[in-house]
Design a protein around this motif. Sequence first.
Motif, PDB file in Angstrom:
ATOM      1  N   ALA A   1       0.819  -1.213   0.000  1.00 32.45           N
ATOM      2  CA  ALA A   1       0.000   0.000   0.000  1.00 32.45           C
ATOM      3  C   ALA A   1       0.850   1.260   0.000  1.00 32.45           C
ATOM      4  N   ARG A   2       2.022   1.202   0.600  1.00 32.86           N
ATOM      5  CA  ARG A   2       2.882   2.386   0.641  1.00 32.86           C
ATOM      6  C   ARG A   2       3.377   2.789  -0.738  1.00 32.86           C
ATOM      7  N   GLU A   3       3.405   1.816  -1.666  1.00 30.99           N
ATOM      8  CA  GLU A   3       3.911   2.091  -3.012  1.00 30.99           C
ATOM      9  C   GLU A   3       2.804   2.451  -4.005  1.00 30.99           C
ATOM     10  N   LEU A   4       1.554   2.386  -3.571  1.00 30.07           N
ATOM     11  CA  LEU A   4       0.461   2.768  -4.456  1.00 30.07           C
ATOM     12  C   LEU A   4       0.479   4.272  -4.695  1.00 30.07           C
ATOM     13  N   VAL A   5       0.155   4.670  -5.917  1.00 26.97           N
ATOM     14  CA  VAL A   5       0.098   6.099  -6.267  1.00 26.97           C
ATOM     15  C   VAL A   5      -1.365   6.524  -6.301  1.00 26.97           C
ATOM     16  N   LEU A   6      -1.690   7.527  -5.508  1.00 29.42           N
ATOM     17  CA  LEU A   6      -3.052   8.042  -5.367  1.00 29.42           C
ATOM     18  C   LEU A   6      -3.220   9.311  -6.183  1.00 29.42           C
ATOM     19  N   ARG A   7      -4.305   9.363  -6.956  1.00 29.44           N
ATOM     20  CA  ARG A   7      -4.653  10.586  -7.694  1.00 29.44           C
ATOM     21  C   ARG A   7      -6.082  10.978  -7.354  1.00 29.44           C
ATOM     22  N   VAL A   8      -6.251  12.245  -6.969  1.00 29.96           N
ATOM     23  CA  VAL A   8      -7.566  12.805  -6.642  1.00 29.96           C
ATOM     24  C   VAL A   8      -7.708  14.102  -7.422  1.00 29.96           C
ATOM     25  N   PRO A   9      -8.654  14.192  -8.377  1.00 29.56           N
ATOM     26  CA  PRO A   9      -8.754  15.370  -9.245  1.00 29.56           C
ATOM     27  C   PRO A   9      -9.543  16.499  -8.598  1.00 29.56           C
ATOM     28  N   ALA A  10      -8.974  17.082  -7.526  1.00 25.83           N
ATOM     29  CA  ALA A  10      -9.652  18.128  -6.770  1.00 25.83           C
ATOM     30  C   ALA A  10      -8.852  19.420  -6.821  1.00 25.83           C
ATOM     31  N   ALA A  11      -9.555  20.542  -6.919  1.00 30.03           N
ATOM     32  CA  ALA A  11      -8.901  21.851  -6.927  1.00 30.03           C
ATOM     33  C   ALA A  11      -8.908  22.521  -5.558  1.00 30.03           C
ATOM     34  N   THR A  12      -9.810  22.077  -4.664  1.00 33.07           N
ATOM     35  CA  THR A  12      -9.994  22.758  -3.387  1.00 33.07           C
ATOM     36  C   THR A  12     -10.067  21.747  -2.258  1.00 33.07           C
ATOM     37  N   GLN A  13      -9.444  22.080  -1.128  1.00 33.58           N
ATOM     38  CA  GLN A  13      -9.542  21.237   0.052  1.00 33.58           C
ATOM     39  C   GLN A  13     -10.121  22.041   1.210  1.00 33.58           C
ATOM     40  N   PHE A  14     -10.704  21.313   2.178  1.00 38.06           N
ATOM     41  CA  PHE A  14     -11.253  21.952   3.373  1.00 38.06           C
ATOM     42  C   PHE A  14     -10.187  21.964   4.468  1.00 38.06           C
TER      43      PHE A  14
ATOM     44  N   ARG B   1       2.691   9.132  -3.837  1.00 45.96           N
ATOM     45  CA  ARG B   1       2.920   7.826  -3.227  1.00 45.96           C
ATOM     46  C   ARG B   1       2.191   7.789  -1.896  1.00 45.96           C
ATOM     47  N   LEU B   2       1.370   6.759  -1.681  1.00 44.96           N
ATOM     48  CA  LEU B   2       0.526   6.708  -0.502  1.00 44.96           C
ATOM     49  C   LEU B   2       1.346   6.726   0.793  1.00 44.96           C
ATOM     50  N   GLY B   3       2.517   6.112   0.758  1.00 46.16           N
ATOM     51  CA  GLY B   3       3.353   6.086   1.942  1.00 46.16           C
ATOM     52  C   GLY B   3       3.956   7.426   2.304  1.00 46.16           C
ATOM     53  N   ASP B   4       3.806   8.422   1.437  1.00 48.04           N
ATOM     54  CA  ASP B   4       4.393   9.748   1.679  1.00 48.04           C
ATOM     55  C   ASP B   4       3.384  10.757   2.206  1.00 48.04           C
ATOM     56  N   VAL B   5       2.126  10.359   2.396  1.00 49.16           N
ATOM     57  CA  VAL B   5       1.102  11.314   2.823  1.00 49.16           C
ATOM     58  C   VAL B   5       0.312  10.769   4.006  1.00 49.16           C
ATOM     59  N   GLU B   6      -0.199  11.680   4.809  1.00 44.97           N
ATOM     60  CA  GLU B   6      -1.179  11.375   5.843  1.00 44.97           C
ATOM     61  C   GLU B   6      -2.377  12.265   5.572  1.00 44.97           C
ATOM     62  N   LEU B   7      -3.529  11.652   5.355  1.00 42.62           N
ATOM     63  CA  LEU B   7      -4.701  12.417   4.942  1.00 42.62           C
ATOM     64  C   LEU B   7      -5.920  12.056   5.783  1.00 42.62           C
ATOM     65  N   ASP B   8      -6.661  13.050   6.169  1.00 45.06           N
ATOM     66  CA  ASP B   8      -8.042  12.930   6.627  1.00 45.06           C
ATOM     67  C   ASP B   8      -8.679  14.246   6.195  1.00 45.06           C
ATOM     68  N   THR B   9      -8.873  14.370   4.885  1.00 46.09           N
ATOM     69  CA  THR B   9      -9.115  15.653   4.247  1.00 46.09           C
ATOM     70  C   THR B   9     -10.298  15.582   3.300  1.00 46.09           C
TER      71      THR B   9
ATOM     72  N   TYR C   1      -8.949   9.410   3.462  1.00 43.81           N
ATOM     73  CA  TYR C   1      -8.482   9.125   4.812  1.00 43.81           C
ATOM     74  C   TYR C   1      -7.485   7.981   4.778  1.00 43.81           C
ATOM     75  N   THR C   2      -6.279   8.218   5.298  1.00 41.37           N
ATOM     76  CA  THR C   2      -5.281   7.159   5.413  1.00 41.37           C
ATOM     77  C   THR C   2      -5.191   6.724   6.875  1.00 41.37           C
ATOM     78  N   SER C   3      -5.018   5.396   7.069  1.00 41.33           N
ATOM     79  CA  SER C   3      -5.018   4.843   8.418  1.00 41.33           C
ATOM     80  C   SER C   3      -3.924   3.797   8.556  1.00 41.33           C
ATOM     81  N   THR C   4      -3.244   3.814   9.699  1.00 41.65           N
ATOM     82  CA  THR C   4      -2.278   2.763  10.035  1.00 41.65           C
ATOM     83  C   THR C   4      -2.862   1.807  11.068  1.00 41.65           C
ATOM     84  N   GLY C   5      -4.161   1.925  11.347  1.00 40.29           N
ATOM     85  CA  GLY C   5      -4.786   1.096  12.360  1.00 40.29           C
ATOM     86  C   GLY C   5      -5.833   0.144  11.828  1.00 40.29           C
TER      87      GLY C   5
END
Length: 298
Positions: free
Chosen positions: A167-180, A203-211, A250-254
């Motif tokens: 999962a750490r090597e997966l590449v995530l793409r989200v086509p968003a212009a604005t975040q909260f 790279r998923l392993g490079d980010v922490e998200l709950d956005t 949302y990324t989780s290590t739990g």
Amino acid sequence: MTSLSPTGTQIHLTRSAVTAQIAQVGASLRGLAVGGVDLVARYPEDVPTPSCSGVVLAPWPNRIRDGRWSDGGTVRQLAITEPKFDNASHGLLRFTAYEIGQADAAATLSATIHPQTGYPYEIATTVTYTLTDAGILVTHTLTNRSDAPAPVALGTHPFVTIGDADARELVLRVPAATQFDVDDRMLPTGTSPAPESLRDGVRLGDVELDTGFTDLTRNADGRVRHTLTAPDGRQLTLWQGEGFDYVQVYTSTGYPGQDLAVAIEPMTAPADAFNSGLGIRRLAPGETWTLEWGIELG
């Protein structure tokens, strides 16, 4: 075919090389595989649903500050279901055992939101999971059975993966212009530009998200497409149709059995929408709202 677990009856769907597992409680998508490749992160059969995995969120997704909102000038007080942050969280059906209707490659689950403290409306809901050649199509309906217009929103909470890929090597793409932007209770305080790197691929392993994100780019067919790509080129696409104008990542290590897990959550409204009004739809008496999203392996 069905079986029992702490999340109620388990529905097993099969179409050629595509299989899915749906939990009765929360109408949760708890398993999806194409050609033996898992696209939804599984969890043990003998534990309750972790981190709201796969659950349908209605009549609101995410959080409502203090569980309090103004309904046309009338202050409503919902139960506090997230004591850590003193919020009402993820709607009123999370722990509901849905009624089940089933076919071999599709299943429809239904549940009613009854009038209650903080939400005096009756909303009939359904969710239909239909297997496709490449994955799954999910169709939701919300129908107002009240005698007054009812405010509604909807979201869902799938955790996605690509089989045995790290999962750490997966590449995530989200086509968003604005975040909260949020405070320490995970409630919106404003917006800012979403990072371009997320649109290009991180790279998923490079980010922490709950956005939460909005201003999503739609393709010519009206769908927003988020992707996870494995190093070997396999790609998962989660798409969201018209009406789903927001997404939470949302990324989780739990997550059980996963060193790292990611939820990509289509939503019709962002956090605290009953107060901001963003994305809230008022259904007329008898009106039905239909929404679609899906997951594919390509």
